[in-house]
Write an enzyme that holds these catalytic residues in place. Structure first.
Site, short mmCIF file in Angstrom:
data_model
loop_
_atom_site.label_atom_id
_atom_site.label_comp_id
_atom_site.label_asym_id
_atom_site.label_seq_id
_atom_site.Cartn_x
_atom_site.Cartn_y
_atom_site.Cartn_z
N THR A 1 0.86 -1.19 0.00
CA THR A 1 0.00 0.00 0.00
C THR A 1 0.89 1.23 0.00
OG1 THR A 1 -2.04 0.95 0.84
CG2 THR A 1 -0.39 0.42 2.49
N CYS B 1 -3.97 7.85 7.43
CA CYS B 1 -4.69 6.57 7.35
C CYS B 1 -3.95 5.48 8.14
CB CYS B 1 -4.82 6.11 5.91
SG CYS B 1 -5.73 7.23 4.84
N HIS C 1 -6.16 -0.68 4.49
CA HIS C 1 -5.78 0.73 4.45
C HIS C 1 -7.05 1.53 4.71
CE1 HIS C 1 -3.38 4.10 2.17
NE2 HIS C 1 -4.26 4.63 2.98
#
Ligand code: FE2
Ligand code: FE2
Lengths: 282, 157
Positions: free
Chosen positions: B21, B27, B44
């Site tokens: 990711t 996040c 995520h």
């Protein structure tokens, strides 16, 4: 040394591509109260690619229009011509903003995605907060980081020095200024000035990291400022410098912003960004 | 297979797969791995609580920590992972400069994660949380190795 660097940067700003002709002409119409749909159509007639992009944009989910739009005239009626001109601007700068950006380590397309995201988030914030910001909000947000395209190469050369300064807890654009003698907000504002953009837009780009220094306060600047940080936080256009920027407590206060507003806008932004980026096939 | 987890997304895989990711800001990036079954997954998630936008949460539970984390575990169990063997690592949850409460979404993401794990008796094995750096996470499902790249530097989590 710093002086030579600055001169080099300014030379690069001068040689930065000029505004596409159609966009420059349309922008002039913005200040003309008597502008008509026919005039807009006249300008677009000579640029089939632009017209096609414009209609695709108009038909994207983001604008939620009740029916398929097939002509510029129809688009003017449904969106209003000021909005429409903002969309033409978006189509015009797509190619420039889609380039990879060194220094900030943004891969091809990521600055564009970030720019679209800040536009969507800025309009979302204005709606959520029920503040009136000018129609120019979309374009101001779209172009806020245009200076990175020129400054990126210089940031890359001096990255170590800039990161050392920034690691002391100052905002990244302040570190840029300390090392290079200018920063991406100044450079971006200069590019827009060279493009003869309206002062409100130049102002929003110039102060998007430091809205409190903008002379007189301006909702447009405050909104772009907050929208930018929000988009970085949710990972759209986060470059090498990460979240090394400082939100202005005064700007959030002026806007009457609450945590809920931020999260609400964040939750809607993602989908619209993908939707709008699809239009451009990126 | 090499999977990419985008914002508000989750992927699971098995031996010989890898998951990555990019660009974690505030996040939460969460990896779960069963070293015996050699299965795992990565989430995520963008925002702490789904109550801010239930409509979105229904369409995409991975947008929120409180709906995404349980789903990640469920998927890993479905792949053959067992709770007692799971190795759980968290990354991201950064925040911009200054002390502005409003922008502490990263902080709140992490708080909600800790609450969820604690309630379910699950320990966090490693974390790389907070600060201003953006993070990219590489997750190798053959070995369970989790590599974090931030500001041009790589380190193992
Ligand atoms: Fe910026
Ligand atoms: Fe930006």
């Amino acid at each position: 040394m710093k002086q030579t660097k600055l001169l080099n940067i300014l030379a690069k700003v001068k040689s930065f591509p000029s505004m596409p002709e159609a966009a420059a002409k349309l922008l002039k119409l913005l200040d003309n109260p008597d502008a008509t749909a026919a005039q807009i159509e006249q300008i677009l007639r000579y640029d089939a690619g632009l017209t096609a992009n414009l209609l695709k944009l108009t038909n994207s989910v983001y604008f939620g229009l009740p029916c398929k739009v097939g002509s510029v005239t129809q688009a003017v009626v449904l969106l209003g011509w000021k909005k429409l001109i903002q969309l033409v601007m978006a189509s015009c700068v797509n190619a420039v903003m889609g380039k990879p950006v060194p220094g900030y380590d943004l891969p091809a397309g990521e600055l564009w995605r970030h720019s679209i995201a800040v536009s969507v988030a800025a309009e979302g914030l204005a709606k959520e907060l029920k503040v009136s910001a000018s129609e120019e909000i979309f374009t101001a947000a779209l172009l806020h980081d245009v200076g990175k395209l020129v400054l990126g190469g210089f940031v890359k050369e001096d990255l170590e020095k800039i990161e050392t300064e920034a690691s002391r807890g100052i905002s990244f654009e302040v570190a840029e200024h300390m090392v290079l003698g200018t920063d991406h907000t100044e450079v971006g504002a200069q590019i827009l000035k060279n493009w003869s953009f309206p002062p409100a837009l130049v102002n929003a780009v110039r102060w998007h990291h430091d809205p409190d220094s903008a002379g007189k306060t301006d909702t447009l600047v405050d909104i772009v400022h907050v929208a930018n940080i929000l988009c970085l936080m949710i990972g759209i256009g986060v470059g090498r410098e990460g979240l090394c920027y400082k939100p202005s407590p005064l700007a959030t206060k002026r806007l009457g912003l609450r945590t809920n507003d931020l999260e609400m806008v964040a939750s809607w932004t993602l989908q619209y960004v993908d939707d709008l980026c699809d239009v451009f096939g990126s | 297979m090499r999977y990419v987890v985008v914002v508000a997304d989750m992927k699971v895989g098995k031996k010989e797969d890898s998951i990555v990711t990019y660009a974690l800001g505030s996040c939460l990036g969460l990896t779960v791995y069963d070293p015996v079954a050699q299965v795992g997954g990565m989430l995520h998630a963008m925002l702490p609580l789904s109550k801010i936008n239930p409509q979105k949460a229904k369409a995409n539970p991975f947008m929120f920590v409180d709906t995404g984390v349980p789903k990640l575990f469920k998927e890993v169990y479905r792949m053959g992972g067992q709770k007692a063997r799971l190795v759980v690592k968290a990354a991201g949850c950064g925040q911009p400069l200054g002390k502005n409460e409003m922008f502490k979404i990263g902080d709140r993401n992490y708080t909600i994660l800790k609450k969820l794990l604690w309630k379910n008796g699950i320990l966090l094995n490693a974390k790389d949380i907070g600060g201003t750096g953006g993070r990219t996470v590489y997750f190798d499902l053959s070995t369970g190795r989790t590599i974090i790249s931030s500001k041009g530097l790589e380190s193992e989590l």
